[in-house]
Design an enzyme around this catalytic site. Structure first.
Site, PDB file in Angstrom:
ATOM      1  CG  HIS A  37      -1.842  -1.094   1.366  1.00 34.08           C
ATOM      2  ND1 HIS A  37      -1.704  -2.107   2.278  1.00 34.08           N
ATOM      3  CD2 HIS A  37      -2.971  -1.381   0.667  1.00 34.08           C
ATOM      4  CE1 HIS A  37      -2.709  -2.954   2.164  1.00 34.08           C
ATOM      5  NE2 HIS A  37      -3.489  -2.557   1.178  1.00 34.08           N
ATOM      6  CB  SER A 185      -1.172 -10.346   0.995  1.00 37.55           C
ATOM      7  OG  SER A 185      -2.492 -10.606   1.419  1.00 37.55           O
TER       8      SER A 185
END
Ligand code: PAF
Length: 281
Positions: A37, A185
């Site tokens: 992110h 993840s």
């Protein structure tokens, strides 16, 4: 950096930025942010005057037997990462703010969503398209940033943005990996030590498949078979799919004679992980 929970506050802030002539980037997330992110936020910060990060675990994209309740959440940690990366606003709505009681309009796509992850997660992309459309309407960004780890999602959102004339540039960003190759993840936190080790079979098998293609193999079936066999050697792994598809249509290909997406979804214990590479695209 501000954290807001209502659409009204986002709209007011964006209106103010627009009055000042500033460009706006959006990074849609479900929170529990990691380096993957951060790479999206970094890129958004580099390419826009102001950056909004949405942090919302979207119930609509989880099936009844999926991990909505246990999905990891940590707003404080997310806020620290966003602030350090230079984001300007976090939109952290409660589910009621996004979906009122008689919510009944959905964004559904008739192509691209039936195969790959759509096979085992039949309502997933309807939920993703609906929430991303809503975020696009609320934030009205110039650009929106998505990771290639969710390659099907990236293809679906690009297509949707074009179909529905959002006028938003969809920016795809490379997969960020741990040093040993595991794709980052939020779901990696579910893995125990043994599973974490076993999970390396995703990136390892894909790397072997990619090497075959790079050495000249053009028979997609043979590459799929090699990747499948390698994953089957890992006792903790259970294959959901191993596929090579056309990177535009996401339809399976027999011959690797155009840009393709090679993608896998594998259960490691109870955790479903995905990984992929794009060849020639
Ligand atoms: O990729 C995700 O985290 C989600 O699917 C998204 C795009 C934020 C929509 O909820």
């Amino acid at each position: 950096m501000k954290i807001v929970e209502t659409k009204k506050e986002v709209r007011e802030q964006v209106r103010e930025w627009r009055r000042q002539g500033l460009s706006v980037g959006l990074v849609p997330t479900m929170g529990y942010l990691h380096e993957g992110h951060k790479s999206l936020i970094d890129r958004a910060v580099a390419e826009n005057d102001r950056v909004v990060v949405s942090d919302f675990v979207n119930p609509m994209q989880f099936g009844p037997k999926e991990d909505l309740a246990s999905y990891p959440r940590d707003l404080e940690r997310d806020a620290a990462l966003c602030e350090a990366a230079g984001a300007n606003l976090i939109f952290h709505p409660q589910p009621e703010e996004m979906y009122h009681d008689d919510f009944s309009s959905f964004v559904d796509m008739s192509t691209l969503t039936g195969g790959l992850c759509g096979k085992s997660r039949p309502i997933h992309f309807r939920g993703v398209c609906t929430v991303v459309s809503k975020l696009f309407h609320i934030v009205t960004p110039d650009r929106a940033y998505f990771g290639q780890k969710d390659a099907q999602q990236l293809a679906v959102i690009r297509h949707m943005a074009e179909d529905l004339d959002f006028g938003i540039e969809i920016v795809g960003c490379p997969i960020i990996r741990e040093e040993d190759g595991l794709a980052k993840s939020s779901r990696n936190t579910y893995l125990n030590r043994q599973e974490r080790q076993a999970a390396l079979v995703l990136s390892r098998s894909l790397a072997a498949g990619k090497e075959q293609i790079e050495k000249g193999e053009r028979d997609a079936g043979k590459v799929v078979q090699a990747v499948t066999e390698m994953i089957r050697e890992e006792p903790l792994a259970k294959i959901d799919y191993v596929e090579i598809v056309d990177w535009k249509t996401l339809e399976p290909v027999k011959e690797i004679d155009r840009p393709v997406l090679a993608a896998v979804a594998v259960y490691i214990g109870k955790t479903r992980l995905i990984d992929n590479f794009i060849y020639g695209g």
